[in-house]
Design a protein around this motif. Sequence first.
Motif, PDB file in Angstrom:
ATOM      1  N   GLY A  14      35.365  49.768  42.741  1.00 46.40           N
ATOM      2  CA  GLY A  14      36.245  49.528  43.872  1.00 46.40           C
ATOM      3  C   GLY A  14      36.973  48.198  43.756  1.00 46.40           C
ATOM      4  N   VAL A  15      36.260  47.172  43.261  1.00 44.50           N
ATOM      5  CA  VAL A  15      36.874  45.856  43.071  1.00 44.50           C
ATOM      6  C   VAL A  15      38.018  45.937  42.069  1.00 44.50           C
ATOM      7  CG1 VAL A  15      36.487  43.553  42.132  1.00 44.50           C
ATOM      8  CG2 VAL A  15      34.844  44.526  43.737  1.00 44.50           C
ATOM      9  N   VAL A  16      37.835  46.691  40.984  1.00 42.00           N
ATOM     10  CA  VAL A  16      38.895  46.833  39.978  1.00 42.00           C
ATOM     11  C   VAL A  16      40.149  47.439  40.619  1.00 42.00           C
ATOM     12  CG1 VAL A  16      39.587  48.009  37.849  1.00 42.00           C
ATOM     13  CG2 VAL A  16      37.311  46.987  38.032  1.00 42.00           C
ATOM     14  N   GLY A  17      39.961  48.475  41.418  1.00 44.57           N
ATOM     15  CA  GLY A  17      41.099  49.084  42.089  1.00 44.57           C
ATOM     16  C   GLY A  17      41.777  48.137  43.063  1.00 44.57           C
ATOM     17  N   ILE A  18      40.991  47.369  43.813  1.00 44.62           N
ATOM     18  CA  ILE A  18      41.547  46.436  44.789  1.00 44.62           C
ATOM     19  C   ILE A  18      42.373  45.354  44.101  1.00 44.62           C
ATOM     20  CG2 ILE A  18      40.946  44.612  46.431  1.00 44.62           C
ATOM     21  CD1 ILE A  18      38.582  46.369  47.297  1.00 44.62           C
ATOM     22  N   ILE A  19      41.823  44.775  43.024  1.00 40.23           N
ATOM     23  CA  ILE A  19      42.556  43.695  42.365  1.00 40.23           C
ATOM     24  C   ILE A  19      43.789  44.231  41.650  1.00 40.23           C
ATOM     25  CG2 ILE A  19      41.200  43.706  40.235  1.00 40.23           C
ATOM     26  CD1 ILE A  19      41.503  40.710  40.126  1.00 40.23           C
ATOM     27  N   ALA A  20      43.731  45.466  41.136  1.00 42.47           N
ATOM     28  CA  ALA A  20      44.927  46.062  40.519  1.00 42.47           C
ATOM     29  C   ALA A  20      46.030  46.235  41.566  1.00 42.47           C
ATOM     30  CB  ALA A  20      44.578  47.404  39.883  1.00 42.47           C
ATOM     31  N   ALA A  21      45.653  46.705  42.756  1.00 43.07           N
ATOM     32  CA  ALA A  21      46.639  46.868  43.823  1.00 43.07           C
ATOM     33  C   ALA A  21      47.195  45.521  44.276  1.00 43.07           C
ATOM     34  CB  ALA A  21      46.002  47.594  45.008  1.00 43.07           C
ATOM     35  N   THR A  22      46.331  44.528  44.372  1.00 41.73           N
ATOM     36  CA  THR A  22      46.783  43.195  44.767  1.00 41.73           C
ATOM     37  C   THR A  22      47.729  42.606  43.739  1.00 41.73           C
ATOM     38  OG1 THR A  22      44.701  42.835  45.937  1.00 41.73           O
ATOM     39  CG2 THR A  22      46.010  40.885  45.438  1.00 41.73           C
ATOM     40  N   THR A  23      47.456  42.868  42.455  1.00 38.54           N
ATOM     41  CA  THR A  23      48.360  42.401  41.401  1.00 38.54           C
ATOM     42  C   THR A  23      49.744  43.022  41.563  1.00 38.54           C
ATOM     43  OG1 THR A  23      46.461  42.204  39.907  1.00 38.54           O
ATOM     44  CG2 THR A  23      48.642  42.167  38.903  1.00 38.54           C
ATOM     45  N   GLN A  24      49.775  44.301  41.903  1.00 37.77           N
ATOM     46  CA  GLN A  24      51.066  44.964  42.133  1.00 37.77           C
ATOM     47  C   GLN A  24      51.797  44.309  43.303  1.00 37.77           C
ATOM     48  OE1 GLN A  24      52.104  47.123  44.847  1.00 37.77           O
ATOM     49  NE2 GLN A  24      54.090  47.375  43.843  1.00 37.77           N
ATOM     50  N   GLN A  25      51.076  43.975  44.356  1.00 37.47           N
ATOM     51  CA  GLN A  25      51.698  43.335  45.511  1.00 37.47           C
ATOM     52  C   GLN A  25      52.223  41.950  45.159  1.00 37.47           C
ATOM     53  OE1 GLN A  25      48.297  43.640  48.069  1.00 37.47           O
ATOM     54  NE2 GLN A  25      48.967  45.568  48.997  1.00 37.47           N
ATOM     55  N   LEU A  26      51.417  41.196  44.395  1.00 43.17           N
ATOM     56  CA  LEU A  26      51.856  39.874  43.968  1.00 43.17           C
ATOM     57  C   LEU A  26      53.077  39.972  43.059  1.00 43.17           C
ATOM     58  CD1 LEU A  26      48.411  38.177  43.232  1.00 43.17           C
ATOM     59  CD2 LEU A  26      50.088  37.392  44.903  1.00 43.17           C
ATOM     60  N   GLY A  27      53.068  40.966  42.172  1.00 43.14           N
ATOM     61  CA  GLY A  27      54.204  41.157  41.277  1.00 43.14           C
ATOM     62  C   GLY A  27      55.479  41.483  42.036  1.00 43.14           C
TER      63      GLY A  27
END
Length: 405
Positions: free
Chosen positions: A343-356
Motif C-alpha cells: 500500500g505504501v508503494v502505491g501511495i508514494i507512486a501516486a504522490t510522485t505523480q501529484q508532485l510531478g
Amino acid sequence: MVDGPGDDVRPPQIGAAALFARFLGFGFLAFGGPVAQIAMIRRELVEREGWMSSAHFNRLLAVMQALPGPEAHELCVHLGIRAQGRLGGILAGLGFMLPGLVLMMGLAWVYVTFGMATPAIAAAFMGIQVAVIAVIIRAVHRIGEHVLTDPLLWALAIGSGAATLLGVTFWLVLAGSGLIYALARGGRRALAAGTAVLAVGAAATAVIMDLDAGTGLPGVLGAGEAQAVGVMALFIAGLKAGLLTFGGAYTAIPYVRADTVGRDWLTDAQFLDGVALAGVLPAPMVIFCTFVGYVAGGPWGALAITAGVFLPAFAFSMIFYERLERILDMAGLQTLLAGIAAGVVGIIAATTQQLGAATADRVPTALPALVIFAGALAILYLWKSRLSAAVVVGLAAVAGWVAFG
C-alpha cells in the motif's frame, strides 16, 4: 550492558562518551542513503570490531527493515543499547542524527532568510525540483522491486495508488492493504474478498462525503485552520511519518506532504527543495522533515517535526529490545506488514505523480524541464553509486540556472 538476543558475541568495552563520539563520527560520514550507511556500520562494527556476528546482524537488519522508520538510525540505537544499555541507545541515536540535523537547520535558515532573492537562484532550484521527481521515481522503483513479490501485492499497490489519487486517506488505504493480504495469505480468501469490498465501499463513501464538504483533500485541514496550529501539529505530523515509513525514508513523503503542503504550511516547490537538500547531506534521508518543519514553523517547528519522526526509531528498540526478533518472526505479522508495504508503494507512486504535475505547472518552458528530468533519470539508472543522487541534484541546479535563469 544489555545482552543481545540470539548472539553471544559481545561489543568491546566502551564508555558513554566514547560511544557517542563513535556514532557521531558515523553521522558525519553518513552520505549516500541507507544502503551506504548500513554498509558502513556493518564494516566498522561487525567486520572490524566484532560487536555481533554477521549472521546476527543480517537477522537484525531484516527486523529493522520490517519496522517503520529509518533503518540505519534504528540499527545505531539497537547497537548502542547492546553496548551501553538504554542510555547507550539514546547516545548512539543522537550521535548518528546530530550532524545532519545541524546542517539541515543551517541550510533551512539560509533558505528562509534569503529565499529566492535572485532569478538565478530561483532558476537553479527549479532545475533541482524537476530532478528530484526523477530521484523519487527511482526510489519508488527500487522499493517496489523488494516489496511487490507476487500478483496480489501488485494489485494492492495499484489499488492503493488509485485510491490516493481519488483522495482516500492513507489510514484507510494502509489498513485495507494489510488486512486483505494477511487474510488472503492465511487461506481466508472469501474473508479477504469481503474485506476488499468493504474497503472500496468505505473509500467511496469517504470521497463522496469529502466532495460534498467541498474540501477535495480528505483528512486535511483548510488553510485558515492550519495557520492556527504550530509546534504540536508539526510534532504529530512527524510522528505520523515516523510510524508509517515502511521501506525507507522516501515513503515518508506522502504523509509529510499531506500534513504540511496539504495544509498550506509550505508549497510543493519548497517541499521538493527540502527533499533535494536532504539527498546531499550526511544524514538519514528523512531529515528532509527538519527542513519542512523550519519552513513551516521556524526553528522550534523544525525540532518538533524532527522529534516526531525519530521518536519511533528510538522507541521500538528502547522498549522492545529483547523482544524485537521474536515478535517480528511471527508469520501473521510479516504478511500484514507486507500488505501495508505494498500500500505504501502505491501511495508514494501516486504522490510522485501529484508532485510531478505540480512541478510541470511551474516550469517556465517544458522542453528544458523534460531534458533535465530525462537526464536525471538516466544517470540514476545507469550509475549505481551512493553519490548519484547528490550529483544529479548538483547538475540539475546548473542546468536549471542555464535553462530558466
